[in-house]
Write an enzyme that holds these catalytic residues in place. Structure first.
Site, mmCIF file in Angstrom:
data_model
loop_
_atom_site.group_PDB
_atom_site.id
_atom_site.type_symbol
_atom_site.label_atom_id
_atom_site.label_comp_id
_atom_site.label_asym_id
_atom_site.label_seq_id
_atom_site.Cartn_x
_atom_site.Cartn_y
_atom_site.Cartn_z
ATOM 1 C CB CYS A 55 37.273 56.745 53.157
ATOM 2 S SG CYS A 55 36.793 58.095 54.240
ATOM 3 C CB SER A 56 35.301 59.427 49.487
ATOM 4 O OG SER A 56 35.110 58.159 48.902
ATOM 5 N N GLY A 111 37.303 61.422 53.961
ATOM 6 C CA GLY A 111 38.105 61.301 55.163
ATOM 7 C C GLY A 111 37.407 61.761 56.418
#
EC number: 3.1.3.95
Lengths: 626, 543
Positions: free
Chosen positions: A398-399, A401
């Site tokens: 994701c961003s 993690g």
């Protein structure tokens, strides 16, 4: 006669339950006060207050505050139901009247408190308008009214603030004072080397590296990592420069048969200019090449597409087609921690203290909570399906993690690997994918921190447990643990009685010597395992679970989110489970007796192949095909 | 009339699609007088697929090229698709199904031809006569008698021949009371609550009309009810209409009991939806459940908008109210709406399930349905003529019996050990009430059933269900007799969509069935080893 209540119908029976639990653990009780105490727990003060119960109205009681809990016992035995069944009142009024029962007890670990506020002033008029308002992290609020004279409120406010938010007062969290002893040591449950060995690692494609032994490569990753055999430690260091917070792609799980893998990481640091990094590209290609069945690598970016694009502005981004031409990228549309926090807030608004009755389902929908659950489950199903049926290795990020990534990898692993559906397996899963890989428990929960409005707080782990519960609803025979297991994990996510969920990452935990100085939650659970077992559990190896993530099949977890409301208590504890446990116990007993009889008559009945007494033969084996 | 006149074609080649989880079947399709058959050939298993034509709710045909497609929507909410070779054949088969599935005549319906092996005609019809329930009542009290004033159905065409009435009221007075009640449905005993000595009665509305007429015999009847219970007993009349609707009914000759005319009785209004709004709610719900649309982000508000669960909630809370009146207040309860054949029966039967442990046994539940629904004159023929898929405007259709089954399912979910029967039983009752090879749910009243000789010429559903081979599907393996009343929670978050019914055909192979099967195995293993009944140590918690 038939209306005689057969169960203790106390609006806080769960708390009663926790008393029973603690006393079994060898808890001291102050005899005069009937205050349960853990070893290491000390009494600070006590006070007469009025507890403004949202369900039963004001109740006079004595509140005891220790360095671990707030404990209230009502002074008078309460409200027998003789009053008020005059004329036919409404159904719910009548039912409330029947609920009142003996002394009311409130047992709240201070860790669940997120905010303490004073209500009313010295000159406030009106009954019970002066006191304290306490907001909790576990879907309830508490309100106490106090006498206006003599600074009684100031004392209580200060003591509560001090012990509920020890960080702001340079006090230790209770977990460091807790002297509980258990027969089993929960810290021994997870051993990364053993867990990777169980998965068949290392093998000729994957190696175990200690490059992060001193947390120098990545301070939020565990010390031990599994990486491609063909990537050198120098490669790893170069890749780390291109991944947010140095969270490089590492192996989470490998498929026992087709050898495809689930790899987790954080976003690549692409930025506005669309930077590329040859080492990162090569590294992902090396991962792809460990799987010869499909010549594409699948990357799941948990975020919505627009958010991934927006992240470029702050130096992040996602893997572009031109840079990673052997990879396919999919976005999973799961929203960020702020959206989830607001969604849960709305759930609390409609369930506490009163359940929004008219248009219940529409209000539930407007919280979007189940929709988020659906997206997380859908994402995990895609990951699992890609690995299992698509025979493709998968990278999840994701961003940073550590939130959505942890949800996706752990849920996918739960679907793919039946081992994680046992009690110890699940503990290992949480310990591995969440705790060791740096889900920021301290920031997300705010342990001992008074900053209740911190934007870093978010119910990401709760959402994961909710997804597990949804799966256990759909597959009643697939999990060794029951609902109580999930609820006790959530209770101690906040309580600060155990060290398990403290701190943001392994390096911080090591620095604080958490495993030496605190007790593990798994110690409590594993020394009481029977209580958390699902009687319907049928062990099945190699079965992949694909839950239905359609809104039609998702439900609000009423027994958790609305558990403080006495009107939904009816179904607890689950009588089916109880009855089933009895049947199982009876059966085991009969099998044993039969075996004894057969032993006694062994000359006649000694042929083991025809003996019906072998438990494995008696055990019905159920198979479902997918 | 001969069926052969309606059958337009002998047979055709076709492929049958039975939903996402089942493999398609290919074979020879054939229409008979009562069935649609598909024979895949002798090697296949199963070698014959059979559908009762009566269970077809709506039919849709499409032709393209030299093939056609028929979509059958069944009353049990299943959707089937038939791909047929040949345009003519498709149209002929569609027309045949249309004609045969909507036959109105009762005596040519399949139950009159159904002769299964192992069952004898006339069996099980005497399982549950009204006299039997009277015997139970008579053991407890002398205040009631069995009257045969309706022997020839002249007092009330929708009542059975024998009804239970206060001993103090003679047959002549009953006749006069009957003339004062809608459809002749004078107050009769529905349930005697032995622990409190109070009774549950049902009737239809009184015909007060705009002039506020009174009837001395009707008033005397209700006075006798209170006198028979105990000195000073009070009564509640639960009217299942709103106060305003009850008032409006006066304009058309109906009305409600005037306070002054019935001393000791207090009226309560608990409006329950019936008729068209209920049918529409059912149709909307089935539509929502069958919507193939994958993006279901509006599912919950759509479910809310169907209002089905609010109907469940209202029905259960009204039943709780009636049950509480007896158990907690020691009061007698009379339930009626307008006609007294729909929501009235819903309330009285649910109240009994809540209070009466016997009605929660397999036999007791069958008796309850026989007594409180079938013999009490719920017009099954009219209400269940069509289910949720019919294109024709509903005339008399309403899923009131389904609503009852749903409420029972909610009870079973909240008290999983207290009902001797399981979800399978409720599903079977739903299926059979809409289309069945058995005669039990035929016709609208006892009178019609007598005229059609249903009892002698068809098989009873109860004998079909009580065969040993059916038990595993129908019974609850975890049943433990619970002597207490079971008070359900009616909060909206305690009520669930009955997925087993409404999502029966769209749900993937059900893991809960696996669990069910496992419970059965353990339960039977245990009984085998023990050879005796399970202990009753696990009674359920009570609110």
């Amino acid at each position: 006669m038939a209306s005689a209540p057969t169960s203790k119908y106390n609006s806080h029976s769960l708390e009663n339950e926790s008393i029973k639990r603690t006393s079994r653990d060898g808890v001291n009780r102050d005899i005069g006060e009937a205050l349960p105490r853990l070893p290491g727990e000390t009494r600070i003060t006590d006070k007469e207050v009025i507890y403004i119960c949202p369900f039963n109205g004001p109740i006079k009681g004595r509140v005891y505050i220790t360095n671990y809990r707030l404990y209230l016992r009502s002074l008078e035995t309460h409200l027998e139901f003789s009053h008020g069944v005059r004329g036919l009142t409404t159904w719910s009024q009548l039912k409330d009247a029947s609920l009142q029962d003996s002394a009311l007890i409130l047992d709240v670990p201070l860790g669940v408190i997120s905010r303490i506020e004073k209500m009313g002033g010295a000159t406030s008029r009106g009954e019970n308008s002066y006191g304290l308002d306490i907001t909790c992290k576990d879907m309830r609020n508490l309100r106490f009214a106090l006498k206006q004279e003599g600074h009684s409120r100031r004392d209580m406010f200060e003591i509560l603030t001090r012990y509920a938010f020890p960080l702001a007062h340079s006090l230790p969290m209770f977990a460091f004072l807790n002297e509980e002893k258990f027969d089993v040591d929960g810290w021994m449950v997870y051993n990364p080397v053993e867990e990777y060995r169980r998965q068949g690692l290392p093998n000729h494609h994957w190696r175990i590296t200690f490059i992060n032994k001193c947390y120098e490569l990545c301070d939020t990753y565990p010390a031990l990592l599994v990486v491609p055999y063909r990537a050198s430690d120098d490669d790893l260091r170069r890749v780390a420069t291109f991944r947010s917070r140095n969270r490089i792609p590492v192996l989470s799980w490998i498929h026992p048969e087709n050898k495809t893998v689930i790899v987790r990481c954080s976003q690549p640091l692409v930025g506005v200019s669309g930077k590329r990094n040859k080492d990162d590209e090569k590294y992902l290609d090396v991962i792809r090449e460990t799987n010869r069945q499909i010549n594409k690598l699948t990357i799941y970016d948990a975020r919505p597409n627009v958010n991934a694009v927006a992240n470029k502005a702050t130096g992040g981004g996602y893997e572009s087609d031109d840079a990673y031409h052997n990879a396919e990228l999919f976005f999973l549309d799961i929203h960020n921690i702020h959206v989830m926090r607001e969604s849960l807030k709305k759930v609390k608004d409609i369930v506490y203290p009163n359940v929004e009755e008219s248009h219940w389902l529409s209000s539930l929908e407007s919280t979007h909570w189940l929709e988020h659950i659906k997206l997380v489950l859908t994402g995990a199903i895609q990951v699992a399906d890609r690995v299992s049926s698509g025979k493709s290795s998968v990278v999840v990020h994701c961003s940073d993690g550590w939130d959505r990534t942890a949800q996706l990898t752990s849920l996918a692993m739960l679907m793919l690997d039946s081992y994680y559906r046992s009690i110890e397996g699940f503990e290992i899963l949480v310990q591995k994918e969440w705790i060791s890989f740096g889900h920021k428990f301290a920031s997300r929960i705010g342990h001992g921190d008074k900053n209740h409005a911190d934007a870093d707080r978010s119910p990401i782990f709760l959402q994961f447990i909710d997804c597990v519960w949804q799966m256990s609803k759909q597959f009643p025979t697939a999990f060794e643990f029951n609902e109580r297991f999930l609820i006790i994990i959530l209770d101690h996510l906040y309580s600060c009685r155990f060290g398990t969920f403290l701190y943001n990452c392994e390096s911080a935990r090591e620095k604080q010597k958490v495993t030496e100085r605190t007790v593990s939650l798994w110690s409590l659970i594993n020394s009481n395992k029977d209580k958390f077992k699902n009687p319907f559990y049928t062990k099945e190896i190699n079965r992949v679970l694909y839950p239905v993530a359609s809104m039609r099949h998702l439900e609000l977890w009423v027994n958790y989110y609305i558990r403080w409301n006495p009107r939904i208590k009816q179904q607890q504890p689950n009588p089916v489970e109880q009855r089933y446990m009895e049947l199982l116990a009876l059966r085991d007993e009969y099998i044993k007796r039969l075996e004894e009889l057969q032993l006694a008559n062994s000359p006649k009945l000694s042929d083991p192949s025809t003996s019906p007494s072998s438990p494995s033969q008696m055990m019905p084996h159920v198979q479902t095909h997918f | 009339m001969e069926f052969s006149e309606l059958i337009r074609t002998g047979q055709a080649q076709a492929e049958l699609l039975r939903g996402p989880e089942m493999p398609p079947l290919r074979g020879t399709l054939c229409v008979t007088g009562h069935h649609l058959l598909l024979s895949p050939g002798p090697q296949a298993t199963p070698d014959l697929w059979l559908l009762l034509l009566r269970s077809v709710d709506s039919i849709e045909k499409r032709v393209a090229g030299d093939a056609g497609t028929i979509t059958l929507r069944c009353k049990d909410l299943r959707v089937l698709q038939l791909d047929i070779e040949g345009v003519e054949a498709t149209l002929d088969i569609a027309r045949s199904i249309e004609a045969l599935s909507s036959l109105e005549s009762v005596i040519t319906s399949f139950p009159f031809f159904y002769r299964p092996k192992g069952l004898r005609l006339g069996e099980a019809w005497h399982f549950h006569p009204p006299e039997r329930y009277y015997k139970r009542v008579a053991r407890e009290t002398r205040a009631w008698r069995l009257s045969e004033a309706n022997e020839d159905f002249s007092l009330c065409p929708s009542y059975p021949r024998a009804v239970i009435v206060p001993r103090a009221v003679d047959d002549d007075a009953l006749a006069l009371s009957a003339r004062f009640r809608h459809g002749g449905r004078f107050p009769v005993l529905s349930y005697y609550h032995a622990p409190s000595g109070t009774v549950l009665l049902r009737s239809s509305q009184p015909l007060t009309g705009p002039q506020k007429r009174r009837c001395a015999d009707d008033e005397e009847l209700l006075r006798a009810v209170l006198a028979g219970a105990r000195p000073g007993a009070r009564g509640f009349i639960v009217d299942t209409r709103s106060a305003q609707a009850a008032k409006q009914a006066r304009m058309t000759g109906g009305g409600t009991e005037a306070k002054a005319a019935y001393p000791g009785w207090k009226r309560l209004h608990r409006p329950l939806e019936r008729g068209r709004p209920l049918q529409e709610s059912f149709v909307r719900l089935v539509e929502a459940c069958g919507d193939p649309e994958q993006s279901m982000d509006r599912w919950l508000s759509r479910l809310d908008g169907c209002r089905w669960l609010s109907h469940v909630k209202e029905a259960l809370s009204t039943a709780c109210l009636a049950a509480q009146g007896m158990e907690w207040e020691g009061a007698c309860i009379l339930v009626h709406g307008a006609e007294g054949t729909d929501s009235t029966l819903l309330v009285t039967s649910l109240a009994q399930l809540i209070l009466d442990p016997l009605s929660r046994t397999m036999a007791g539940f069958q008796e309850l349905i026989e007594r409180e629904w079938i013999q009490a004159g719920h017009p099954f023929q009219l209400r269940c003529a069509h289910s949720a898929f019919s294109h024709t405007r509903p005339k008399h259709e309403a899923p009131i019996f389904l609503l009852f089954l749903d409420c029972v399912w909610q009870l079973g979910r909240q008290f999983p050990l207290s009902l001797e029967f399981g979800e399978g039983m409720l599903l079977a009752l739903f299926d059979h009430s809409y289309a069945s090879p058995f005669g039990t749910f035929l016709c609208n009243s006892e009178k019609e059933r007598c005229l059609c000789e249903v009892r002698t010429r068809t098989h009873s559903l109860w004998s079909g269900l009580n065969q040993p081979k059916e038990q595993r599907k129908l019974r609850n393996p975890l049943y433990v007799p619970n002597p207490l009343a079971i008070w359900p929670s009616v909060e909206p978050q305690s009520l669930r969509l009955w997925q087993g019914l409404f999502l029966r055909w769209t749900h993937p192979p059900e893991p809960s069935e696996v669990a069910w099967e496992k419970v059965w195995q353990i339960a039977t293993d245990q009984e085998k080893t023990e050879g005796s009944q399970p202990t009753d140590s696990a009674s359920e918690p009570q609110p």
